[in-house]
Scaffold this active site. Structure first.
Site, short mmCIF file in Angstrom:
data_model
loop_
_atom_site.label_atom_id
_atom_site.label_comp_id
_atom_site.label_asym_id
_atom_site.label_seq_id
_atom_site.Cartn_x
_atom_site.Cartn_y
_atom_site.Cartn_z
N HIS A 153 1.19 -9.28 4.88
CA HIS A 153 -0.04 -8.36 4.47
C HIS A 153 -0.46 -8.58 2.99
O HIS A 153 -0.32 -7.54 2.28
CB HIS A 153 0.50 -6.98 4.80
CG HIS A 153 -0.93 -6.11 5.24
ND1 HIS A 153 -1.04 -5.46 6.32
CD2 HIS A 153 -1.98 -5.95 4.48
CE1 HIS A 153 -2.17 -4.84 6.49
NE2 HIS A 153 -2.84 -5.04 5.34
N TRP A 201 -5.04 2.99 11.61
CA TRP A 201 -4.67 2.96 10.39
C TRP A 201 -5.26 4.56 9.71
O TRP A 201 -6.36 4.38 9.72
CB TRP A 201 -5.66 1.74 9.56
CG TRP A 201 -5.32 1.58 8.31
CD1 TRP A 201 -5.89 2.36 7.19
CD2 TRP A 201 -4.32 0.79 7.60
NE1 TRP A 201 -5.43 1.94 6.07
CE2 TRP A 201 -4.44 1.19 6.34
CE3 TRP A 201 -3.29 -0.02 8.50
CZ2 TRP A 201 -3.28 0.35 5.50
CZ3 TRP A 201 -2.37 -0.48 7.53
CH2 TRP A 201 -2.49 -0.40 6.15
N ASN A 260 -1.82 -10.93 8.33
CA ASN A 260 -2.97 -9.68 8.33
C ASN A 260 -4.06 -10.37 8.07
O ASN A 260 -4.10 -10.82 6.81
CB ASN A 260 -2.50 -8.45 7.79
CG ASN A 260 -3.39 -7.38 7.83
OD1 ASN A 260 -3.75 -7.00 8.86
ND2 ASN A 260 -4.22 -7.17 6.59
N GLU A 261 -5.21 -10.33 8.82
CA GLU A 261 -6.57 -10.73 8.46
C GLU A 261 -6.75 -12.03 7.33
O GLU A 261 -7.00 -11.75 6.09
CB GLU A 261 -7.12 -9.35 7.58
CG GLU A 261 -6.98 -8.26 8.68
CD GLU A 261 -7.91 -6.99 7.97
OE1 GLU A 261 -8.36 -6.76 6.68
OE2 GLU A 261 -8.16 -6.07 8.58
N GLN A 319 0.88 -1.29 0.10
CA GLN A 319 -0.02 0.00 -0.33
C GLN A 319 0.61 1.29 -0.04
O GLN A 319 0.26 2.25 -0.36
CB GLN A 319 -0.90 -0.07 1.13
CG GLN A 319 -1.86 -1.25 1.06
CD GLN A 319 -3.03 -1.14 2.07
OE1 GLN A 319 -2.53 -1.79 3.16
NE2 GLN A 319 -4.07 -0.52 2.06
N TYR A 339 -12.97 -1.85 12.53
CA TYR A 339 -13.46 -0.32 12.03
C TYR A 339 -14.78 -0.19 12.16
O TYR A 339 -15.21 1.24 12.23
CB TYR A 339 -13.18 -0.54 10.44
CG TYR A 339 -11.70 -0.61 10.21
CD1 TYR A 339 -11.06 0.56 9.70
CD2 TYR A 339 -10.81 -1.77 9.86
CE1 TYR A 339 -9.80 0.52 9.53
CE2 TYR A 339 -9.64 -1.62 9.46
CZ TYR A 339 -8.96 -0.53 9.46
OH TYR A 339 -7.46 -0.48 9.27
N GLU A 369 -5.84 2.16 -1.49
CA GLU A 369 -6.34 1.21 -0.64
C GLU A 369 -7.18 0.07 -1.49
O GLU A 369 -8.35 0.10 -1.61
CB GLU A 369 -7.58 2.19 -0.27
CG GLU A 369 -8.76 1.50 0.76
CD GLU A 369 -8.33 0.69 1.72
OE1 GLU A 369 -7.35 0.78 2.26
OE2 GLU A 369 -9.07 -0.39 2.16
N TRP A 370 -6.30 -0.94 -1.75
CA TRP A 370 -6.76 -2.11 -2.43
C TRP A 370 -7.55 -1.91 -3.49
O TRP A 370 -7.37 -1.04 -4.25
CB TRP A 370 -7.32 -3.10 -1.47
CG TRP A 370 -6.12 -3.35 -0.33
CD1 TRP A 370 -6.43 -2.84 1.02
CD2 TRP A 370 -4.83 -3.82 -0.27
NE1 TRP A 370 -5.32 -3.39 1.90
CE2 TRP A 370 -4.40 -3.86 1.04
CE3 TRP A 370 -4.01 -4.48 -1.24
CZ2 TRP A 370 -3.22 -4.24 1.46
CZ3 TRP A 370 -2.78 -4.97 -0.80
CH2 TRP A 370 -2.43 -4.77 0.63
N ARG A 384 3.75 -0.11 13.09
CA ARG A 384 3.47 -1.51 12.38
C ARG A 384 3.58 -1.11 10.80
O ARG A 384 2.73 -0.49 10.26
CB ARG A 384 1.85 -1.81 12.85
CG ARG A 384 1.57 -3.11 12.05
CD ARG A 384 0.10 -3.70 12.37
NE ARG A 384 -0.01 -4.77 11.69
CZ ARG A 384 -0.96 -4.94 10.85
NH1 ARG A 384 -2.06 -3.97 10.70
NH2 ARG A 384 -1.36 -6.25 10.14
N ASN A 396 -7.77 -6.20 14.40
CA ASN A 396 -8.12 -5.11 13.44
C ASN A 396 -9.64 -4.75 13.31
O ASN A 396 -10.40 -5.60 13.44
CB ASN A 396 -7.61 -5.49 11.96
CG ASN A 396 -6.16 -5.39 11.54
OD1 ASN A 396 -5.62 -4.91 12.60
ND2 ASN A 396 -5.84 -5.53 10.64
N GLU A 416 -4.86 -2.34 13.97
CA GLU A 416 -5.59 -1.44 12.95
C GLU A 416 -6.99 -0.61 13.48
O GLU A 416 -7.57 -1.73 14.11
CB GLU A 416 -5.95 -1.90 11.72
CG GLU A 416 -4.42 -2.20 10.70
CD GLU A 416 -4.90 -2.81 9.27
OE1 GLU A 416 -6.09 -2.38 8.99
OE2 GLU A 416 -4.06 -3.47 9.00
C1 FCB Z 1 -7.87 -3.60 6.37
C2 FCB Z 1 -6.61 -3.72 5.80
C3 FCB Z 1 -5.79 -2.62 5.47
C4 FCB Z 1 -6.54 -1.51 4.90
C5 FCB Z 1 -7.67 -1.11 5.80
C6 FCB Z 1 -8.55 0.02 5.67
O1 FCB Z 1 -8.57 -4.60 6.15
O2 FCB Z 1 -5.76 -4.73 6.58
O3 FCB Z 1 -4.61 -3.04 4.72
O4 FCB Z 1 -6.75 -1.38 3.78
O5 FCB Z 1 -8.74 -2.38 5.90
#
Ligand code: FCB
Length: 478
Positions: A123, A429, A168-169, A20, A311, A436-437, A77, A309, A380
């Site tokens: 990641h 984060w 990661n995730e 990223q 959100y 952003e992917w 991180r 993580n 995150e």
């Molecule tokens: C998470 C990801 C991170 C970022 C956030 C917004 O799922 O681990 O890389 O893209 O979302």
């Protein structure tokens, strides 16, 4: 005045990930990752972009460290790009010393400024060579051995790192990579050709393989590297909070719990209890792999800490009818609004994200209770802002919305700690806007604005200066 409830050595700071932010995909011998390949498929990334330049952090480590210093961060991180270390990726492929030297220096530079590195080994940017060679994450025997070799190489090279995150995730790697196809390598559960025969099995197989690889790396770290002065290793899991759509409907209450099990317990139950959750076994039947006794021994008790993580939150409503084996949320619907018209929170730039600090509090309590009070690092947490990209620069830099988000979430964290949850750190984060992917550069999560048209120059937003003071109010002085 907030009550200081957080331990004196609480690790707060910011998080990023290699693909990223780094750019420089060919510098110093880096090999391609599955994300380089995936971004080239038309239609996969919203704005047709890729991480080819991103924040150019590979060439701007000094600037990034200055940014961290200016926030007062105690920890950072970041993740390591596997294909910088071993360009093709496998255990018999050449190691790239320049890649190792880059991250070693970065760790030294962070430590010289008193910033604690939290290093993620994976990641999502798997070397493309491994996907091409044997199907990447789908191939348990090969993938686990290659990951062990990669992890051991880094543990040996970077003894100063005391906080390692294996994956990661894994939920995202499995579901978004192998079920919905939103993420690399872009497999979907309806495609007819799959290396494992039935494509609706792929996500569950990948999840299983990631758990085994995690357990195998932890065993290596503990047996060969964990020093007496306290190195530690764990996995980072994503999970949204859930509320029943109708709290008086027992089926909705059950569905809300099932959603947590299909996201968090899928990985955390094997790690803490040595088995998959009942709800998954029930719905997925023989699509869910089973653990051999050797695998249970590897995976059970393999977390020194729980990486969280988090959100957002959702209202969850049960679905009637027969469960679809490709249904990754566990046979339910999710909403931001419930039966009584109550809304989780305001819109953001990300369709999946609405601020709801109370959900963070509830989920911290849930994780702590279910898994016996583990030590937690929040690895995150953060938000995007609806329309941020279209605002004039001075408005972008005055990101009160993000400040409010952090105020709410950090307050919820402090409440959870007061109520007995063992949280030792928090990495917001993100340090800066980045790739952003699948959402490309349109969505900005940074506390620092990155001017992509203006040579990747960094401009701290208001939020960059506010997280520190919020935390310092909650951290004990003695
Ligand atoms: C998470 C990801 C991170 C970022 C956030 C917004 O799922 O681990 O890389 O893209 O979302």
């Amino acid at each position: 005045m907030p009550t200081p409830v957080l331990p004196k050595d609480f690790q707060w700071g910011f998080a990023t990930a290699s693909y990223q932010i780094e750019g420089a995909p060919e510098a110093d011998g880096r090999g391609p990752s599955i994300w380089d390949t995936f971004c080239k498929i038309p239609g996969k990334i919203a704005d047709g972009s890729s991480g080819a330049v991103a924040c150019d952090s590979y060439n701007r480590t000094a600037e990034d460290i200055e940014l961290l210093k200016s926030t007062g961060a105690r920890a950072y991180r970041f993740s390591i790009s596997w294909s910088r270390i071993i360009p093709i990726g496998g255990r018999e492929d050449p190691i790239n010393e320049k890649g190792i030297a880059f991250y070693k220096k970065f760790v030294d530079d962070l430590l010289a400024e008193g910033i604690t590195p939290f290093v993620t080994l994976f990641h999502w940017d798997l070397p493309d060579g491994l996907d091409k060679r044997y199907g990447g994450l789908l191939n348990k025997e090969e993938f686990v051995k290659d990951y062990e070799h990669y992890a051991r190489t880094l543990f040996a090279a970077m003894p100063k790192v005391k906080h390692w995150i294996t994956f990661n995730e894994p939920w995202c790697s499995s579901i978004l990579g192998y079920n919905t196809g939103l993420f690399a390598p872009g497999h979907t559960s309806d495609r007819s050709k799959s290396p494992v025969g039935d494509s609706t099995r792929e996500a569950w197989i990948v999840g299983h393989n990631l758990l085994i690889a995690h357990g195998a790396a932890v065993k290596i770290y503990r047996e060969e590297f964990k020093s007496k002065d306290g190195g530690e290793i764990g996995i980072t899991l994503n999970g949204d909070a859930t509320y029943p759509w109708d709290p008086n409907d027992p089926l909705d209450v059950e569905a809300a719990e099932r959603k947590l099990e299909f996201s968090i317990s899928w990985f955390a139950d094997p790690i803490y209890f040595g088995r998959y959750p009942e709800s998954m076994i029930k719905q997925l039947g023989d699509r869910l792999p089973t653990f051999t006794p050797e695998e249970v021994a590897l995976v059970k008790d393999s977390n020194d800490f729980y990486g969280m993580n988090h959100y957002t939150a959702n209202y969850v409503k049960h679905k009637t009818g027969t469960a679809d084996p490709a249904d990754f949320v566990g046979h339910l619907d999710m909403f931001f609004e419930n039966k009584a018209g109550e809304c989780i929170g305001p819109e953001t730039q990300s369709v999946w994200l609405r601020p709801n600090p109370n959900g963070f509090y509830e989920l911290l309590k849930w994780i702590s209770k279910r898994y016996g009070g583990p030590k937690i690092f929040v690895t995150e947490n953060g938000t995007s802002l609806k329309g941020e990209n279209d605002l004039p620069r001075e408005k972008i830099l005055d990101d009160e919305f993000r400040v409010e988000y952090f105020r709410g979430y950090i307050g919820a964290l402090a409440d959870a700690v007061k109520d007995g949850v063992d949280v030792r750190g928090y990495l917001a984060w993100s340090l800066m806007d980045n790739f952003e992917w699948a959402e490309g550069y349109e969505t900005r999560f940074g506390v620092t604005f990155v001017d992509y048209e203006g040579g990747q120059k960094r401009y701290p937003k208001k939020s960059a200066q506010t997280i520190g003071p919020i935390f310092e109010g909650f951290i004990k002085k003695e």
